[in-house]
Design a protein around this motif. Sequence first.
Motif, short mmCIF file in Angstrom:
data_model
loop_
_atom_site.label_atom_id
_atom_site.label_comp_id
_atom_site.label_asym_id
_atom_site.label_seq_id
_atom_site.Cartn_x
_atom_site.Cartn_y
_atom_site.Cartn_z
N ARG A 45 55.91 22.79 47.86
CA ARG A 45 54.70 22.76 47.04
C ARG A 45 53.87 21.52 47.40
O ARG A 45 52.65 21.58 47.52
CB ARG A 45 55.07 22.75 45.56
N PRO A 91 47.00 27.87 49.94
CA PRO A 91 47.06 28.50 48.61
C PRO A 91 48.49 28.63 48.12
O PRO A 91 49.41 28.90 48.89
CB PRO A 91 46.44 29.88 48.84
N LEU A 92 48.67 28.39 46.81
CA LEU A 92 49.98 28.56 46.20
C LEU A 92 50.05 29.89 45.46
O LEU A 92 50.88 30.09 44.60
CB LEU A 92 50.25 27.41 45.23
N HIS A 93 49.13 30.78 45.79
CA HIS A 93 49.15 32.10 45.18
C HIS A 93 49.09 33.14 46.29
O HIS A 93 48.62 32.86 47.39
CB HIS A 93 47.98 32.28 44.23
N LEU A 94 49.56 34.34 45.98
CA LEU A 94 49.56 35.40 46.98
C LEU A 94 48.13 35.91 47.20
O LEU A 94 47.66 35.97 48.33
CB LEU A 94 50.45 36.55 46.51
N GLY A 127 44.29 35.23 45.52
CA GLY A 127 43.56 34.38 44.58
C GLY A 127 42.37 35.07 43.95
O GLY A 127 42.14 36.25 44.15
N PHE A 160 41.09 39.00 44.08
CA PHE A 160 41.95 39.66 43.11
C PHE A 160 41.40 41.03 42.70
O PHE A 160 42.11 42.03 42.77
CB PHE A 160 42.13 38.79 41.87
N GLU A 180 43.69 36.64 52.44
CA GLU A 180 43.54 35.46 51.58
C GLU A 180 43.73 34.17 52.38
O GLU A 180 43.08 33.17 52.15
CB GLU A 180 44.56 35.54 50.45
N ILE A 204 47.92 35.11 34.42
CA ILE A 204 47.45 34.20 35.45
C ILE A 204 46.59 33.10 34.84
O ILE A 204 46.76 31.93 35.11
CB ILE A 204 46.66 34.97 36.53
N MET A 218 47.25 29.08 34.60
CA MET A 218 46.35 28.11 35.21
C MET A 218 45.91 27.05 34.22
O MET A 218 45.77 25.88 34.57
CB MET A 218 45.12 28.83 35.78
#
Lengths: 333, 132
Positions: free
Chosen positions: A81, A90-93, A95, A99, A162, B12, B16
């Motif tokens: 991380r 990015p720390l999300h699959l 964003g 989305f 992404e 989500i 956040m």
Amino acid sequence: MTSPAPSPSRPTDRKDTRMSTLTDRYVYAATRLVQSEDERKELQLELRERIEDTISALEAGGLDRESAERQALTDLGDPLRVTAEYRQRPLHLIGPRFFYMWLRILVIAVSVTAPIVLAINVLVAVAAGETVGQVIVGGFGNAIAVAIHVAFWVTLVFAVVERVAPDSADAWTPDLLPQLPSGGGRGRADLIASIVCLVIFGALLAWQHLGSPFLVDGARVPILDPALWVPELWLVVGLLVLEAVHAFWVYRAGWTWPTALTNVALSVAFAVVVLPVLLQDRLLNPAFVQMQGWEDWTGTGTMIVAAGVVIVTVWESIAGVVRTLRGENAGRA
Amino acid sequence: MCLLHYCVTHTIVSAMTTEPTHDDGLLAAHLQELRRGTVVLAALAVLREPGYGYALLEQLTGHGIAVDANTLYPLLRRLEKQGLLVSEWNTDEARPRKFYRTSPAGAELAEALMTDWRRLDASLRHLTAEMP
């Protein structure tokens, strides 16, 4: 390791080798997935600097070196991380940028493919004379399997996009707004007609192979040449799915230049796949032709079908463009 | 589908913002929100004299600008990438350290941010003075 060598002038820094390995292990864990060597070395140096500075500060606060190191690394947290934050990965699959696009396409793709697969499976199973239980279990099983596949691949593509798409993604514009529901108007009728046609066509394709009523010695004789399944017929199945997605798109967005041009591309792609097969007379299963005694007729027959394909392709392409020019994208509400 | 959609989005968003439930947490969250941009301003101001990560962290904390190391280090890298800071490895001492310095572009940006900070302060003074 390319880490900076601890200065020999300060031997107190590294009295216990076991202690330094914890930092070494952290730096290794944080940077081992960084591909570029320059970037990896730089990151290693930066992390090492930060860890050592933090350890020194904690030691100055009264901790012994071992607990200071442990505390510093604990405060730093998960190495992957930390690296992702350093590198702005990015720390999300998927964003916020993609989305809703992902959600829309996922819903459309799953709700188009699963029913088609279900319909084909049911038709095939019924033609094969399976029991009601087998038909239902097999049909829904395959439909769920396809839905999972489609969802996975759509998500995978978006996860890649992404990470590779530049930040200036296509902005949302009011043109993307869907039409108001027209209460069963022309758009919906077109959509239903398209989907029904595509499902029937897909089902026929599967049926002629798996459920053909023509039998020789109790074995089914497919009507189309089985050698065509790879790749031609699978391409056709793929195009049918794309056509269905396109039909939904037209329903949502109306006839616009993007939908019309995609329509042309899909029609042409269909012709490109089908025409060589027809012109080389590879369409029908030789065993089936022989069985029917059609050997003398297939040449003429496939030519007529080929001409039909050309006419339909041109017609389809022009129809979409004409409807775009007429402005059948607005006012349906 | 709608329900699922709501749940996904809501989860989500919650993740956040980590909505706090009690007042202390609420205050802390809003303070953090309010102070977010000031770290950039403070870093650009302090780094007119070259400095390295930990020294800057202590300097900022010493001057009452609370900032987490996990925020500051990535921030320095980002500012460098944006051309607002320039860096150089200093290997004179036992421990190699990356020294950052505010670039001319960074100084210009800091000036603009400072102007806006003062303007905001004045505006808020006026607003609170007008209150009955």
